[in-house]
Design an enzyme around this catalytic site. Structure first.
Site, short mmCIF file in Angstrom:
data_model
loop_
_atom_site.label_atom_id
_atom_site.label_comp_id
_atom_site.label_asym_id
_atom_site.label_seq_id
_atom_site.Cartn_x
_atom_site.Cartn_y
_atom_site.Cartn_z
N TYR A 274 19.49 21.77 18.16
CA TYR A 274 19.41 21.58 19.61
C TYR A 274 20.71 20.98 20.14
CZ TYR A 274 18.69 18.90 23.85
OH TYR A 274 18.86 18.33 25.10
N LYS B 241 5.35 17.26 26.94
CA LYS B 241 6.41 17.42 25.96
C LYS B 241 5.99 17.16 24.52
CE LYS B 241 10.60 16.12 27.04
NZ LYS B 241 11.29 17.43 27.07
#
Length: 332
Positions: free
Chosen positions: A146, A183
């Protein structure tokens, strides 16, 4: 073509994006194009009560822009795959690099000011510090896929000769606050702590893997999401009124400049709930121990030099507001 200028916000159904939309609504701005995957019902409450002009599916955004040729005055690009455990380089390349390049190129072609979301994860283990200097970007070594994807776009952006007239890449540190409920494991330590206390009246933190820190003493720069929205509003106003000079274009840390410990967070969440702290510690898993930074703290000089002098919310104030006015009132 729209006569009234519009503001495009990508990632508008997400955590930070929805809070930015809310803040802009509170300033009287409803001429907004929201872009995201609105079929995700889990995030519906983030956007369904917001005021906006158009709702556009993320995958159709470029096509929609080409067909409708809206009169955009500003772009806030927050759309991304933000899961730090995402391992698919194909997904990350598409969502965090190619999508961002497409939005950037559109902003450039139509001379539209733009801010976009980067991440403090691009700093890697922090050995090189946390200085948002565009000239040292190639020295950074992110620790996961990421972070690498966000870093790759940052590198691409600062190298572009063709760019939006005014732009800023915002390196977010540890953001917490309302609208992050969807999330999962990627939520903030504040929300994780709240959930643990609600379930068991205890909080479990990682033991230290360094002599520099006590258990739970690892440090992070925690930023209340409302401060992020306020900063983006300031950049919007500064750029559209042409008070931003091109030499200010570049990357900016978004942090308080004061790191606090995970233990501090736990104690403050207990306090906001009116409970005595009850903290236990567990060994740090081997799969994250090697990449777990002891300290992450923003340098904020560059942002101040750009003209932003608003104070950031203290951890005490932010956690109290988040717990009492949001988490304690709504199902998580």
């Amino acid at each position: 073509m729209e006569k009234q200028p519009l503001i495009l916000i990508t990632g508008a159904a997400g955590f930070i994006g929805s809070c930015v939309v809310q803040f802009f609504n509170e300033q009287g701005r409803e001429n907004i194009v929201l872009a995201d995957k609105f079929t995700d019902l889990q995030k519906e409450r983030n956007w369904k009560d917001k005021k906006y002009k158009y709702l556009v599916d993320r995958e159709l955004l470029l096509e929609w822009l080409d067909e409708n040729k809206p009169n955009l005055e500003f772009i806030i690009h927050l759309g991304a795959r933000t899961n730090i455990r995402e391992k698919s380089n194909i997904v990350l390349q598409e969502m965090n690099v190619e999508y961002s390049e497409d939005v950037w190129n559109y902003a450039t072609a139509y001379n539209i000011p733009m801010v976009y979301a980067s991440s403090a994860a691009t700093y890697g283990n922090g050995e090189l510090g946390f200085t948002d200097d565009d000239n040292t970007i190639n020295d950074l070594q992110p620790l996961n896929e990421y972070a690498t994807s966000k870093h790759n776009f940052d590198k691409w952006a600062v190298q572009q000769l063709n760019a939006p007239p005014y732009w800023a890449g915002l390196k977010f540190f540890n953001i917490y606050g309302p609208n992050e409920y969807h999330k999962g494991e990627g939520c903030s330590i504040v929300l994780k702590t709240f959930k643990q206390i609600e379930e068991s009246n205890t909080v479990t933190l990682y033991k230290s893997n360094s002599d520099r820190f006590e258990d739970g003493g690892q440090l992070r720069d925690f930023v209340y999401v409302k401060d992020v929205a306020k900063l983006i509003w300031w950049m919007y106003e500064t750029m559209i009124h042409k008070q931003w000079q091109p030499e200010k274009n570049g990357l900016y840390n978004v942090g308080t400049g004061e790191a606090r410990s995970f233990k501090d967070v736990a104690i403050l969440v207990f306090k906001a709930l009116g409970k005595e702290p009850n903290i236990t510690y567990t060994e740090m898993p081997e799969d994250i121990a090697g990449g777990f930074r002891g300290v992450s703290e923003a340098t904020t000089i560059k942002l101040k030099h750009a003209g932003y002098n608003e104070p950031f919310t203290s951890l005490e104030e932010g956690i109290e507001d988040y717990i009492k006015n949001y988490l304690a009132k709504k199902p998580v």
